[in-house]
Write a protein that holds these residues in place. Structure first.
Motif, PDB file in Angstrom:
ATOM      1  N   GLN A  48      -8.644   0.808  -0.300  1.00  0.00           N
ATOM      2  CA  GLN A  48      -8.241   1.809   0.687  1.00  0.00           C
ATOM      3  C   GLN A  48      -9.045   3.086   0.530  1.00  0.00           C
ATOM      4  OE1 GLN A  48      -4.129   2.944   0.425  1.00  0.00           O
ATOM      5  NE2 GLN A  48      -4.030   3.651   2.541  1.00  0.00           N
ATOM      6  N   ALA A  49      -9.469   3.406  -0.703  1.00  0.00           N
ATOM      7  CA  ALA A  49     -10.206   4.643  -0.936  1.00  0.00           C
ATOM      8  C   ALA A  49     -11.610   4.589  -0.328  1.00  0.00           C
ATOM      9  CB  ALA A  49     -10.302   4.912  -2.444  1.00  0.00           C
ATOM     10  N   ARG A  93      -2.051  -3.624  -7.182  1.00  0.00           N
ATOM     11  CA  ARG A  93      -1.945  -2.360  -6.469  1.00  0.00           C
ATOM     12  C   ARG A  93      -3.145  -1.463  -6.753  1.00  0.00           C
ATOM     13  NH1 ARG A  93       3.240  -3.903  -7.836  1.00  0.00           N
ATOM     14  NH2 ARG A  93       4.771  -3.854  -6.123  1.00  0.00           N
ATOM     15  N   THR A  94      -3.683  -1.544  -7.963  1.00  0.00           N
ATOM     16  CA  THR A  94      -4.895  -0.773  -8.265  1.00  0.00           C
ATOM     17  C   THR A  94      -6.060  -1.244  -7.406  1.00  0.00           C
ATOM     18  OG1 THR A  94      -4.148  -0.435 -10.553  1.00  0.00           O
ATOM     19  CG2 THR A  94      -6.484  -0.103 -10.086  1.00  0.00           C
ATOM     20  N   HIS A 152      -7.371   2.456   6.349  1.00  0.00           N
ATOM     21  CA  HIS A 152      -6.107   1.822   5.962  1.00  0.00           C
ATOM     22  C   HIS A 152      -5.973   0.408   6.529  1.00  0.00           C
ATOM     23  CE1 HIS A 152      -1.881   1.581   4.833  1.00  0.00           C
ATOM     24  NE2 HIS A 152      -1.603   1.189   6.066  1.00  0.00           N
ATOM     25  N   THR A 207      -5.517  -0.010  -3.769  1.00  0.00           N
ATOM     26  CA  THR A 207      -5.798   1.417  -3.571  1.00  0.00           C
ATOM     27  C   THR A 207      -7.294   1.707  -3.654  1.00  0.00           C
ATOM     28  OG1 THR A 207      -5.345   1.743  -5.950  1.00  0.00           O
ATOM     29  CG2 THR A 207      -3.543   2.171  -4.399  1.00  0.00           C
ATOM     30  N   LEU A 229       0.826  -1.212   0.000  1.00  0.00           N
ATOM     31  CA  LEU A 229       0.000   0.000   0.000  1.00  0.00           C
ATOM     32  C   LEU A 229       0.856   1.255   0.000  1.00  0.00           C
ATOM     33  CD1 LEU A 229      -2.799  -1.042   2.513  1.00  0.00           C
ATOM     34  CD2 LEU A 229      -3.075  -0.633   0.072  1.00  0.00           C
ATOM     35  N   ARG A 230       1.936   1.242   0.768  1.00  0.00           N
ATOM     36  CA  ARG A 230       2.819   2.405   0.806  1.00  0.00           C
ATOM     37  C   ARG A 230       3.493   2.630  -0.542  1.00  0.00           C
ATOM     38  NH1 ARG A 230       3.868   7.374   2.516  1.00  0.00           N
ATOM     39  NH2 ARG A 230       6.122   7.802   2.717  1.00  0.00           N
ATOM     40  N   GLU A 279       0.999   4.061  -2.991  1.00  0.00           N
ATOM     41  CA  GLU A 279       0.734   5.482  -2.762  1.00  0.00           C
ATOM     42  C   GLU A 279       1.869   6.348  -3.303  1.00  0.00           C
ATOM     43  OE1 GLU A 279      -1.152   8.939  -1.522  1.00  0.00           O
ATOM     44  OE2 GLU A 279      -1.896   6.872  -1.774  1.00  0.00           O
ATOM     45  N   LEU A 280       3.106   5.919  -3.103  1.00  0.00           N
ATOM     46  CA  LEU A 280       4.239   6.674  -3.628  1.00  0.00           C
ATOM     47  C   LEU A 280       4.251   6.672  -5.160  1.00  0.00           C
ATOM     48  CD1 LEU A 280       7.084   5.552  -1.181  1.00  0.00           C
ATOM     49  CD2 LEU A 280       5.806   7.701  -1.159  1.00  0.00           C
ATOM     50  N   ARG A 292       1.619   6.370  -7.061  1.00  0.00           N
ATOM     51  CA  ARG A 292       0.498   7.200  -7.527  1.00  0.00           C
ATOM     52  C   ARG A 292       0.856   8.683  -7.464  1.00  0.00           C
ATOM     53  NH1 ARG A 292      -3.399  10.107  -5.493  1.00  0.00           N
ATOM     54  NH2 ARG A 292      -2.695   9.686  -3.365  1.00  0.00           N
ATOM     55  N   ARG A 293       1.549   9.097  -6.401  1.00  0.00           N
ATOM     56  CA  ARG A 293       1.955  10.494  -6.295  1.00  0.00           C
ATOM     57  C   ARG A 293       2.958  10.871  -7.371  1.00  0.00           C
ATOM     58  NH1 ARG A 293       3.000  11.126   0.251  1.00  0.00           N
ATOM     59  NH2 ARG A 293       0.832  10.733   0.911  1.00  0.00           N
TER      60      ARG A 293
END
Length: 361
Positions: free
Chosen positions: A311-312, A304-305, A316, A308, A287-288, A291-292, A294-295
């Motif tokens: 998580q949305a 991973r999709t 968490h 996320t 997850l971490r 997120e990195l 995605r940013r």
């Protein structure tokens, strides 16, 4: 009538056995010492030995298998309900016979010497890590009492405390300074031992095809891969499917149902706590990383999709548990098919039904 089944209540030096015939009727009970217990099976026709999956059970399971006797290890959590009246060694042995007749209780697989040795390495590392954390927290408490603020992080904190102890002008009294230096030395020694043990695990993982396959899964590192191989032996054929494999770790929700009402609660936490912890930490790492990525505007793969998106719409921790469950099921598929994660699967030819065969003809 010859006895065919023996239930054994294991202990350190005194063993209680219950002998049953082919109709599961108890025909005799004996209390034996360790030497008597080993000699008892030499001149008897025993088809099946039933034991509780407890300390030394896997050792005796391997010993019985070398004697040509079938072994069934039963989960300890399910045996207590079958004990009648007071709990004694004799009652426990008779309860094992009752549990063995229940078809819904899946027996525990007998582990090999290599599996138990690999598990032992993980247990040793966990104890060393716990001791290291305890020593660091002790030093932090001392420094706090003397007005020193230690930064967060194990490595950063130990370095800061080492500099404070080396500084003659620091607020740490001379009376306790030498003893605190000994704690720092103990922490350094533990770190060296942990690093050496991890190098041994790395060498073992390179020689294991199952570990190499598991390491291709996101969130599965050296510790998780070797711990899974130690727990399963690299084979998941004794599990019904991937869902049962995930529930073995306690990563499935508790259920409270009655009639048409069905309620799912938090995860059961009924499996191996160590493996569940490793899978959960691996899920948090995925997850971490997602997120990195995605940013940074990088594309995400399907796993991973999915994580996320979970998580949305929830918090968490729920997303981490859901992803840990997913990782467990992926591990099951990788070990079952003996193929790395992400490799293309061979397309299987569909079997034609009678109607389809007639149309094709």
């Amino acid at each position: 009538m010859h006895a065919t089944t023996v239930a054994v209540d294991l202990a350190k030096s005194v063993f209680q056995i219950a002998v049953a015939d082919d109709k599961w009727k108890v025909v005799g009970q004996e209390r034996l010492t360790r030497s008597q217990f080993e000699r008892w099976f030499h001149n008897r026709d025993v088809r099946l030995v039933i034991m509780e999956a407890c300390g030394s059970a896997h050792h005796w399971g391997r010993w019985f298998k070398r004697q040509g006797i079938e072994v069934k290890l039963l989960p300890a959590a399910y045996i207590r309900a079958y004990v009648k009246r007071n709990k004694t060694d004799a009652a426990d042995a008779c309860a094992l016979l009752e549990v063995a007749r229940c078809a819904h209780i899946v027996p525990v697989q007998v582990k090999s010497v290599e599996q138990q040795a690999l598990q032992g390495l993980h247990r040793i590392r966990s104890r060393w890590m716990g001791t290291r954390t305890s020593r660091i927290n002790t030093l932090r408490g001392f420094c706090r009492e003397f007005g020193l603020n230690v930064p967060q992080g194990a490595r950063t904190g130990v370095e800061a405390m080492s500099r404070a102890l080396a500084d003659p002008n620091s607020a740490i009294p001379l009376l306790i300074r030498e003893s605190m230096k000994l704690l720092i030395e103990e922490i350094r020694l533990l770190e060296l031992r942990i690093a050496q043990l991890e190098r041994e695990l790395t060498a073992l993982a390179r020689q294991s095809p199952a570990c190499a396959e598991l390491l291709t899964i996101p969130g599965i590192g050296l510790l998780t891969a070797t711990a899974l191989v130690a727990a399963t032996g690299g084979s998941v054929s004794h599990f019904k499917d991937a869902r049962h494999f995930a529930s073995w770790f306690g990563l499935t929700p508790k259920e409270f149902s009655s009639g048409n009402s069905r309620k799912l609660g938090r995860i059961s936490k009924r499996g191996d706590r160590y493996l569940r912890m490793l899978l959960t930490h691996g899920a948090r790492a995925v997850l971490r990383a997602a997120e990195l990525a995605r940013r940074a505007g990088k594309p995400l793969d399907g796993l991973r999709t999915w994580a996320t998106e979970i998580q949305a719409r929830t918090h968490h921790n729920k997303a981490a548990c859901a992803l840990a469950n997913k990782l467990a099921r992926i591990c099951y598929a990788v070990l079952r098919d003996h193929t790395p994660f992400g490799s293309p699967q061979p397309r299987q030819e569909k079997k034609l039904t009678r109607t389809a065969f007639a149309i094709a003809a």
